[in-house]
Scaffold this motif. Structure first.
Motif, PDB file in Angstrom:
ATOM      1  N   PHE A  93     -22.831 -17.962  62.532  1.00  0.00           N
ATOM      2  CA  PHE A  93     -22.822 -17.855  61.044  1.00  0.00           C
ATOM      3  C   PHE A  93     -21.730 -17.272  60.489  1.00  0.00           C
ATOM      4  O   PHE A  93     -20.391 -16.676  61.270  1.00  0.00           O
ATOM      5  CB  PHE A  93     -23.578 -16.810  60.753  1.00  0.00           C
ATOM      6  N   THR A  94     -20.570 -18.438  59.764  1.00  0.00           N
ATOM      7  CA  THR A  94     -19.492 -17.951  59.255  1.00  0.00           C
ATOM      8  C   THR A  94     -19.586 -18.627  57.533  1.00  0.00           C
ATOM      9  O   THR A  94     -20.622 -19.335  57.023  1.00  0.00           O
ATOM     10  CB  THR A  94     -18.307 -19.225  59.574  1.00  0.00           C
ATOM     11  N   GLN A  95     -18.116 -17.494  56.903  1.00  0.00           N
ATOM     12  CA  GLN A  95     -17.863 -17.737  56.104  1.00  0.00           C
ATOM     13  C   GLN A  95     -16.730 -18.020  54.963  1.00  0.00           C
ATOM     14  O   GLN A  95     -16.421 -17.326  54.061  1.00  0.00           O
ATOM     15  CB  GLN A  95     -19.315 -16.568  54.582  1.00  0.00           C
ATOM     16  N   GLU A  96     -15.949 -18.772  56.382  1.00  0.00           N
ATOM     17  CA  GLU A  96     -14.884 -18.921  56.161  1.00  0.00           C
ATOM     18  C   GLU A  96     -14.513 -19.638  54.171  1.00  0.00           C
ATOM     19  O   GLU A  96     -12.710 -19.695  53.897  1.00  0.00           O
ATOM     20  CB  GLU A  96     -14.561 -19.713  57.085  1.00  0.00           C
ATOM     21  N   LYS A  97     -15.305 -20.923  54.322  1.00  0.00           N
ATOM     22  CA  LYS A  97     -14.628 -21.295  53.435  1.00  0.00           C
ATOM     23  C   LYS A  97     -15.490 -21.573  52.127  1.00  0.00           C
ATOM     24  O   LYS A  97     -15.425 -22.140  51.361  1.00  0.00           O
ATOM     25  CB  LYS A  97     -14.850 -22.948  53.780  1.00  0.00           C
ATOM     26  N   ASP A 128     -22.080 -13.017  48.553  1.00  0.00           N
ATOM     27  CA  ASP A 128     -23.481 -13.456  48.256  1.00  0.00           C
ATOM     28  C   ASP A 128     -23.044 -15.148  47.335  1.00  0.00           C
ATOM     29  O   ASP A 128     -22.038 -14.936  47.057  1.00  0.00           O
ATOM     30  CB  ASP A 128     -24.661 -12.012  47.053  1.00  0.00           C
ATOM     31  N   GLU A 129     -24.929 -15.360  46.300  1.00  0.00           N
ATOM     32  CA  GLU A 129     -24.742 -15.966  45.571  1.00  0.00           C
ATOM     33  C   GLU A 129     -23.881 -16.331  44.424  1.00  0.00           C
ATOM     34  O   GLU A 129     -23.001 -17.129  43.917  1.00  0.00           O
ATOM     35  CB  GLU A 129     -26.037 -16.475  45.518  1.00  0.00           C
ATOM     36  N   ASN A 130     -23.315 -15.449  43.990  1.00  0.00           N
ATOM     37  CA  ASN A 130     -22.678 -14.785  42.991  1.00  0.00           C
ATOM     38  C   ASN A 130     -21.305 -14.192  43.531  1.00  0.00           C
ATOM     39  O   ASN A 130     -20.703 -13.477  42.901  1.00  0.00           O
ATOM     40  CB  ASN A 130     -22.783 -13.328  42.194  1.00  0.00           C
ATOM     41  N   TYR A 131     -20.441 -14.466  44.900  1.00  0.00           N
ATOM     42  CA  TYR A 131     -18.731 -14.292  45.320  1.00  0.00           C
ATOM     43  C   TYR A 131     -19.119 -12.491  45.408  1.00  0.00           C
ATOM     44  O   TYR A 131     -17.834 -11.898  45.745  1.00  0.00           O
ATOM     45  CB  TYR A 131     -18.409 -14.861  44.374  1.00  0.00           C
ATOM     46  N   ARG A 132     -20.150 -11.639  45.568  1.00  0.00           N
ATOM     47  CA  ARG A 132     -20.375 -10.373  45.585  1.00  0.00           C
ATOM     48  C   ARG A 132     -19.879  -9.804  46.652  1.00  0.00           C
ATOM     49  O   ARG A 132     -21.481 -10.395  48.036  1.00  0.00           O
ATOM     50  CB  ARG A 132     -21.378  -9.472  45.196  1.00  0.00           C
ATOM     51  N   HIS A 133     -19.197  -8.984  47.909  1.00  0.00           N
ATOM     52  CA  HIS A 133     -19.434  -8.436  49.129  1.00  0.00           C
ATOM     53  C   HIS A 133     -20.316  -8.019  48.997  1.00  0.00           C
ATOM     54  O   HIS A 133     -20.838  -6.716  47.980  1.00  0.00           O
ATOM     55  CB  HIS A 133     -17.742  -8.168  49.378  1.00  0.00           C
ATOM     56  N   MET A 134     -21.645  -7.709  50.082  1.00  0.00           N
ATOM     57  CA  MET A 134     -22.817  -6.775  50.070  1.00  0.00           C
ATOM     58  C   MET A 134     -22.523  -6.685  51.168  1.00  0.00           C
ATOM     59  O   MET A 134     -23.046  -6.902  52.275  1.00  0.00           O
ATOM     60  CB  MET A 134     -24.281  -7.942  50.202  1.00  0.00           C
ATOM     61  N   PHE A 135     -23.540  -5.399  50.986  1.00  0.00           N
ATOM     62  CA  PHE A 135     -23.776  -4.702  52.376  1.00  0.00           C
ATOM     63  C   PHE A 135     -25.227  -5.157  52.752  1.00  0.00           C
ATOM     64  O   PHE A 135     -26.041  -4.679  52.446  1.00  0.00           O
ATOM     65  CB  PHE A 135     -23.937  -3.339  52.773  1.00  0.00           C
ATOM     66  N   ALA A 136     -25.413  -5.703  54.434  1.00  0.00           N
ATOM     67  CA  ALA A 136     -26.751  -5.933  54.885  1.00  0.00           C
ATOM     68  C   ALA A 136     -27.324  -5.659  55.368  1.00  0.00           C
ATOM     69  O   ALA A 136     -28.451  -5.189  55.614  1.00  0.00           O
ATOM     70  CB  ALA A 136     -26.395  -7.370  55.233  1.00  0.00           C
ATOM     71  N   GLY A 137     -27.940  -3.823  55.283  1.00  0.00           N
ATOM     72  CA  GLY A 137     -27.970  -3.241  56.372  1.00  0.00           C
ATOM     73  C   GLY A 137     -28.828  -1.797  55.982  1.00  0.00           C
ATOM     74  O   GLY A 137     -28.953  -1.959  54.368  1.00  0.00           O
ATOM     75  N   GLU A 138     -29.892  -2.368  56.406  1.00  0.00           N
ATOM     76  CA  GLU A 138     -31.401  -0.972  56.160  1.00  0.00           C
ATOM     77  C   GLU A 138     -31.270   0.436  56.727  1.00  0.00           C
ATOM     78  O   GLU A 138     -30.837   0.468  58.187  1.00  0.00           O
ATOM     79  CB  GLU A 138     -32.348  -1.671  56.105  1.00  0.00           C
TER      80      GLU A 138
END
Length: 101
Positions: free
Chosen positions: A3-7, A60-70
């Motif tokens: 998994f990567t989100q560099e581009k 996320d889909e709207n370019y927001r940085h999201m925390f993934a933990g619960e």
């Protein structure tokens, strides 16, 4: 390659409500990463995992940085594990390699 989100190739607002199957592996590229979960070393959070990579934050889909933990309070439950695995499938669709190879 995992998994990567560099581009930010697969960040698209119209994908916000895409159905994500509850399989054990991502079908987005030939890596076929395993979808799972990991508990934090201190036991306070459960995080989605894609391949060997634990996802603590993502875009996320709207370019927001999201925390993934619960947050895990008390005993760990099967519901938390299922949720984290499903969340990993959703995040995997946002990988730069998803359906591009």
């Amino acid at each position: 390659m995992s998994f990567t989100q560099e581009k930010l190739i697969n960040i698209r607002p119209q994908w916000a409500r895409v159905f994500v199957p509850q399989g054990d592996h991502c079908d987005g590229c030939e890596c076929n990463c395993r979808l799972g979960y990991r508990y934090s070393p201190y036991g306070y959070h459960v995080y989605p995992a894609i391949g060997e990579q634990v996802i603590t934050h993502y875009i996320d889909e709207n370019y927001r940085h999201m925390f993934a933990g619960e947050v895990v309070l008390g005993a760990r439950t099967d519901q938390q594990k299922r949720y984290a695995k499903l969340y990993a499938g959703k995040i995997a669709r946002l990988c730069d390699h998803y359906k591009t190879r």
